[in-house]
Scaffold this motif. Structure first.
Motif, mmCIF file in Angstrom:
data_model
loop_
_atom_site.group_PDB
_atom_site.id
_atom_site.type_symbol
_atom_site.label_atom_id
_atom_site.label_comp_id
_atom_site.label_asym_id
_atom_site.label_seq_id
_atom_site.Cartn_x
_atom_site.Cartn_y
_atom_site.Cartn_z
ATOM 1 N N GLY A 1 -0.379 -3.431 12.011
ATOM 2 C CA GLY A 1 -0.001 -2.904 10.709
ATOM 3 C C GLY A 1 -0.328 -3.827 9.561
ATOM 4 O O GLY A 1 -0.427 -3.401 8.419
ATOM 5 N N PHE A 2 -0.528 -5.110 9.872
ATOM 6 C CA PHE A 2 -0.816 -6.076 8.808
ATOM 7 C C PHE A 2 -2.072 -6.885 9.118
ATOM 8 O O PHE A 2 -2.215 -8.024 8.694
ATOM 9 N N ASP A 3 -2.979 -6.267 9.886
ATOM 10 C CA ASP A 3 -4.253 -6.915 10.159
ATOM 11 C C ASP A 3 -5.380 -6.253 9.364
ATOM 12 O O ASP A 3 -6.544 -6.385 9.697
ATOM 13 N N ARG A 4 -5.014 -5.510 8.309
ATOM 14 C CA ARG A 4 -6.007 -4.833 7.482
ATOM 15 C C ARG A 4 -6.794 -5.848 6.670
ATOM 16 O O ARG A 4 -6.256 -6.829 6.166
ATOM 17 N N PRO A 5 -8.114 -5.634 6.516
ATOM 18 C CA PRO A 5 -8.927 -6.578 5.733
ATOM 19 C C PRO A 5 -8.431 -6.745 4.305
ATOM 20 O O PRO A 5 -8.548 -7.831 3.734
ATOM 21 N N GLU A 6 -7.852 -5.676 3.717
ATOM 22 C CA GLU A 6 -7.394 -5.779 2.330
ATOM 23 C C GLU A 6 -6.316 -6.845 2.163
ATOM 24 O O GLU A 6 -6.209 -7.488 1.117
ATOM 25 N N LEU A 7 -5.487 -7.051 3.204
ATOM 26 C CA LEU A 7 -4.427 -8.036 3.112
ATOM 27 C C LEU A 7 -4.965 -9.456 3.143
ATOM 28 O O LEU A 7 -4.274 -10.392 2.735
ATOM 29 N N GLN A 8 -6.181 -9.630 3.631
ATOM 30 C CA GLN A 8 -6.765 -10.961 3.684
ATOM 31 C C GLN A 8 -7.453 -11.339 2.385
ATOM 32 O O GLN A 8 -8.019 -12.427 2.268
ATOM 33 N N ASP A 9 -7.405 -10.453 1.400
ATOM 34 C CA ASP A 9 -7.955 -10.722 0.076
ATOM 35 C C ASP A 9 -6.795 -10.990 -0.873
ATOM 36 O O ASP A 9 -6.024 -10.093 -1.205
ATOM 37 N N PHE B 1 0.826 -1.202 0.000
ATOM 38 C CA PHE B 1 0.000 0.000 0.000
ATOM 39 C C PHE B 1 0.867 1.261 0.000
ATOM 40 O O PHE B 1 0.676 2.180 0.789
ATOM 41 N N ASN C 1 -5.539 -8.774 -3.838
ATOM 42 C CA ASN C 1 -4.720 -7.568 -3.664
ATOM 43 C C ASN C 1 -3.227 -7.878 -3.643
ATOM 44 O O ASN C 1 -2.411 -6.953 -3.601
ATOM 45 N N ARG D 1 -1.047 -12.428 11.948
ATOM 46 C CA ARG D 1 -1.775 -11.212 12.304
ATOM 47 C C ARG D 1 -0.904 -10.423 13.281
ATOM 48 O O ARG D 1 -0.519 -10.918 14.334
#
Length: 285
Positions: free
Chosen positions: A260-268, A4, A271, A257
């Protein structure tokens, strides 16, 4: 890696090995805690089933279910015969022409005419043109390994074990994408393995032109199939348009998890932009 818009170090780990007498002693947890603390984005790929279960218990995000290898069968009878053996293998070899005809008809129905403005050539090395492609396309992807010129030369020109071929896509005299591949030998081989395909995210025409060319090169080499690994949704869609089939095989991909890396976008997974060349998966002969 660029995540990002922020540059961070990322790491791939594959497994942990502990002497049998020391297993279930907590040592695995200690090693994993040290690995997570050492890296801003620690990634686990191609872990053993035991390790995979351990990571899930540790609360790792598991992207494995949507990450699969893609295969473009060119000689399906030979491919299946090498996999199965025995009477099933002999039957598959006999049915090969029918299978190949059906797969070619599927690829033709899914495909579209190549863009005449795109020219594909083979080049012996990466040059400043590759840096220009990175500067143009890198920002299109939310999460991507940095593909600057030093990385590409280190990864593909100075590889300790394998020699790669480089296809370059040109439009109006400017490089707009590239693909790296090599011919593998082994139990189901010969097989062409795509390690890298890169272009602007919306530039399906360039990716399809590169895929068309690598399939042509695979036919010349009498390969049984072309294999690829890709995470980005648009790249996967173009693989399907080029006649590739999504297999049920996955190298696995997990990350912890943490702040800084628990954003929902990272679980898709859509992306993420990872290919086979980004990890150490290319160890097979």
């Amino acid at each position: 890696m660029m995540v990002f818009g922020r540059e961070i170090p990322g790491e791939f780990a594959c497994d942990i090995f502990i002497e049998k007498s020391r297993q279930r002693s907590g040592m695995g947890t200690i090693l994993m805690d040290a690995y997570i603390a050492d890296s801003p984005l620690p990634l686990m790929m191609n872990a053993s089933p035991t390790m995979h279960r351990f990571l899930l218990k540790r609360g790792f995000v598991d992207l494995s279910r949507r990450l699969h290898f893609w295969l473009r069968p060119l000689r399906p009878g030979r491919l299946l015969a090498a996999r199965w053996g025995g009477w099933r293998g002999r039957a598959a070899r006999l049915a090969g022409p029918l299978l190949r005809g059906a797969l070619e008809a599927r690829a033709a129905a899914l495909g579209r005419r190549p863009d005449p403005a795109i020219r594909i050539d083979e080049t012996p090395e990466f040059g400043p043109w590759a840096e220009e492609v990175w500067e143009s396309a890198g920002a299109d992807y939310p999460l991507i390994v940095i593909r600057d010129l030093p990385y590409l030369r280190w990864k593909y020109e100075h590889h300790a074990s394998w020699s790669y071929r480089i296809l370059r896509a040109m439009r109006a005299g400017r490089a707009v994408g590239y693909l790296t591949f090599r011919l593998r030998s082994g139990s189901h081989e010969p097989l062409v393995q795509i390690q890298e395909i890169f272009a602007r995210r919306e530039d399906s025409a360039t990716r399809l032109a590169l895929l068309e060319r690598v399939v042509r090169e695979a036919r010349v080499a009498k390969a049984n199939a072309v294999k690829a690994l890709a995470t980005d949704a648009r790249v996967r869609a173009d693989l399907r348009r080029a006649g590739f089939l999504e297999t049920g095989l996955s190298p696995g991909l997990l990350y912890p998890r943490q702040p800084g890396f628990d954003r929902p976008e990272l679980q898709d997974l859509a992306n993420w932009y990872l290919t086979g060349g980004d990890s150490d998966l290319d160890y097979e002969g």
